[in-house]
Design an enzyme around this catalytic site. Structure first.
Site, PDB file in Angstrom:
ATOM      1  N   ASN A 146       0.784  -1.229   0.000  1.00 25.18           N
ATOM      2  CA  ASN A 146       0.000   0.000   0.000  1.00 25.18           C
ATOM      3  C   ASN A 146       0.819   1.283   0.000  1.00 25.18           C
ATOM      4  O   ASN A 146       0.251   2.372   0.021  1.00 25.18           O
ATOM      5  CB  ASN A 146      -0.960   0.013   1.194  1.00 25.18           C
ATOM      6  CG  ASN A 146      -2.019  -1.056   1.056  1.00 25.18           C
ATOM      7  OD1 ASN A 146      -2.396  -1.422  -0.046  1.00 25.18           O
ATOM      8  ND2 ASN A 146      -2.481  -1.575   2.170  1.00 25.18           N
ATOM      9  N   CYS A 147       2.115   1.184  -0.056  1.00 22.77           N
ATOM     10  CA  CYS A 147       2.996   2.351  -0.058  1.00 22.77           C
ATOM     11  C   CYS A 147       2.942   3.043  -1.427  1.00 22.77           C
ATOM     12  O   CYS A 147       2.981   2.393  -2.469  1.00 22.77           O
ATOM     13  CB  CYS A 147       4.414   1.872   0.249  1.00 22.77           C
ATOM     14  SG  CYS A 147       5.705   3.071  -0.063  1.00 22.77           S
ATOM     15  N   ASP A 148       2.849   4.372  -1.439  1.00 22.38           N
ATOM     16  CA  ASP A 148       2.774   5.122  -2.695  1.00 22.38           C
ATOM     17  C   ASP A 148       4.008   4.907  -3.567  1.00 22.38           C
ATOM     18  O   ASP A 148       3.895   4.765  -4.789  1.00 22.38           O
ATOM     19  CB  ASP A 148       2.581   6.616  -2.428  1.00 22.38           C
ATOM     20  CG  ASP A 148       1.179   6.941  -1.937  1.00 22.38           C
ATOM     21  OD1 ASP A 148       0.266   6.115  -2.142  1.00 22.38           O
ATOM     22  OD2 ASP A 148       1.002   8.021  -1.343  1.00 22.38           O
TER      23      ASP A 148
END
Length: 113
Positions: free
Chosen positions: A9-11
Protein backbone atom coordinates in the site's frame (compact mmCIF):
# COMPACT_ATOMS: atom_id res chain seq x y z
CA UNK A 1 15.67 -11.87 -11.88
CA UNK A 2 14.53 -8.72 -10.11
CA UNK A 3 13.31 -8.83 -6.53
CA UNK A 4 11.21 -5.94 -5.22
CA UNK A 5 10.89 -5.54 -1.45
CA UNK A 6 8.32 -3.41 0.36
CA UNK A 7 4.70 -3.20 1.39
CA UNK A 8 1.82 -3.17 -1.11
CA UNK A 9 0.00 0.00 0.00
CA UNK A 10 3.00 2.35 -0.06
CA UNK A 11 2.77 5.12 -2.70
CA UNK A 12 6.42 4.66 -3.73
CA UNK A 13 5.80 0.94 -4.11
CA UNK A 14 2.76 1.60 -6.27
CA UNK A 15 4.82 3.90 -8.52
CA UNK A 16 7.61 1.34 -8.81
CA UNK A 17 5.26 -1.56 -9.54
CA UNK A 18 3.37 0.51 -12.12
CA UNK A 19 6.62 1.53 -13.81
CA UNK A 20 7.87 -2.06 -13.93
CA UNK A 21 4.54 -3.27 -15.36
CA UNK A 22 4.44 -0.51 -18.00
CA UNK A 23 7.96 -1.46 -19.11
CA UNK A 24 7.24 -5.21 -19.08
CA UNK A 25 9.92 -5.84 -16.47
CA UNK A 26 9.38 -9.14 -14.65
CA UNK A 27 9.97 -9.18 -10.91
CA UNK A 28 9.11 -11.06 -7.74
CA UNK A 29 7.58 -9.14 -4.85
CA UNK A 30 8.54 -9.65 -1.21
CA UNK A 31 5.95 -8.21 1.19
CA UNK A 32 7.61 -7.10 4.44
CA UNK A 33 4.31 -7.17 6.31
CA UNK A 34 3.67 -10.82 5.50
CA UNK A 35 7.20 -12.18 5.21
CA UNK A 36 9.37 -9.91 7.35
CA UNK A 37 13.01 -9.40 6.42
CA UNK A 38 15.88 -11.87 6.73
CA UNK A 39 18.65 -10.63 9.02
CA UNK A 40 21.47 -11.81 6.74
CA UNK A 41 19.83 -10.11 3.75
CA UNK A 42 19.44 -6.87 5.71
CA UNK A 43 23.11 -6.96 6.75
CA UNK A 44 24.07 -7.53 3.11
CA UNK A 45 22.12 -4.46 2.04
CA UNK A 46 23.67 -2.41 4.83
CA UNK A 47 27.16 -3.45 3.69
CA UNK A 48 26.30 -2.23 0.17
CA UNK A 49 24.21 0.91 0.68
CA UNK A 50 24.48 1.79 4.40
CA UNK A 51 21.90 1.63 7.17
CA UNK A 52 21.22 5.37 6.92
CA UNK A 53 19.93 4.92 3.35
CA UNK A 54 17.68 2.02 4.34
CA UNK A 55 16.14 3.59 7.44
CA UNK A 56 13.06 5.59 6.44
CA UNK A 57 13.06 8.66 8.67
CA UNK A 58 10.09 10.24 6.88
CA UNK A 59 7.45 7.60 7.44
CA UNK A 60 4.84 6.93 10.06
CA UNK A 61 6.86 4.12 11.67
CA UNK A 62 9.75 6.53 12.34
CA UNK A 63 7.36 9.04 13.90
CA UNK A 64 6.05 6.28 16.19
CA UNK A 65 9.51 5.72 17.70
CA UNK A 66 10.24 7.34 21.05
CA UNK A 67 12.42 10.43 21.20
CA UNK A 68 15.03 8.33 22.98
CA UNK A 69 15.07 5.76 20.16
CA UNK A 70 15.45 8.50 17.56
CA UNK A 71 18.15 10.34 19.50
CA UNK A 72 20.20 7.19 20.08
CA UNK A 73 19.94 5.68 16.62
CA UNK A 74 23.06 3.93 15.40
CA UNK A 75 23.63 0.94 13.12
CA UNK A 76 22.94 -1.66 15.81
CA UNK A 77 19.72 0.04 16.95
CA UNK A 78 18.65 0.64 13.36
CA UNK A 79 19.11 -3.05 12.51
CA UNK A 80 17.06 -4.12 15.53
CA UNK A 81 14.27 -1.69 14.60
CA UNK A 82 14.29 -2.73 10.92
CA UNK A 83 14.13 -6.42 11.85
CA UNK A 84 11.27 -5.93 14.31
CA UNK A 85 9.43 -3.37 12.14
CA UNK A 86 10.40 -3.98 8.50
CA UNK A 87 7.97 -1.35 7.26
CA UNK A 88 10.45 1.26 8.56
CA UNK A 89 12.81 0.24 5.75
CA UNK A 90 12.71 2.77 2.93
CA UNK A 91 10.72 1.47 0.00
CA UNK A 92 10.99 0.02 -2.45
CA UNK A 93 14.23 -1.91 -2.34
CA UNK A 94 14.91 -3.32 -5.80
CA UNK A 95 17.60 -5.97 -6.16
CA UNK A 96 18.90 -7.18 -9.51
CA UNK A 97 22.11 -9.19 -9.43
CA UNK A 98 24.62 -6.87 -7.70
CA UNK A 99 22.46 -3.75 -8.08
CA UNK A 100 20.48 -2.43 -5.11
CA UNK A 101 18.17 0.55 -5.60
CA UNK A 102 16.51 2.08 -2.55
CA UNK A 103 13.47 4.27 -3.19
CA UNK A 104 11.77 4.80 -6.53
CA UNK A 105 13.75 6.86 -9.04
CA UNK A 106 12.49 6.58 -12.61
CA UNK A 107 15.90 7.55 -14.04
CA UNK A 108 17.64 4.74 -12.18
CA UNK A 109 14.91 2.28 -13.08
CA UNK A 110 15.40 3.12 -16.76
CA UNK A 111 18.95 1.79 -16.45
CA UNK A 112 17.41 -1.64 -15.80
CA UNK A 113 16.06 -1.95 -19.36
Amino acid sequence: MIMLYGIPNCDSMKKARKWLAEHDVAYDFHDYKKLGIDEALLHGWIARVGWEVLLNRRGMMWRKLTAEQKDNIDEQNAVEIMLSTPSIIKRPVLVKDDLILVGFDETKYEELI
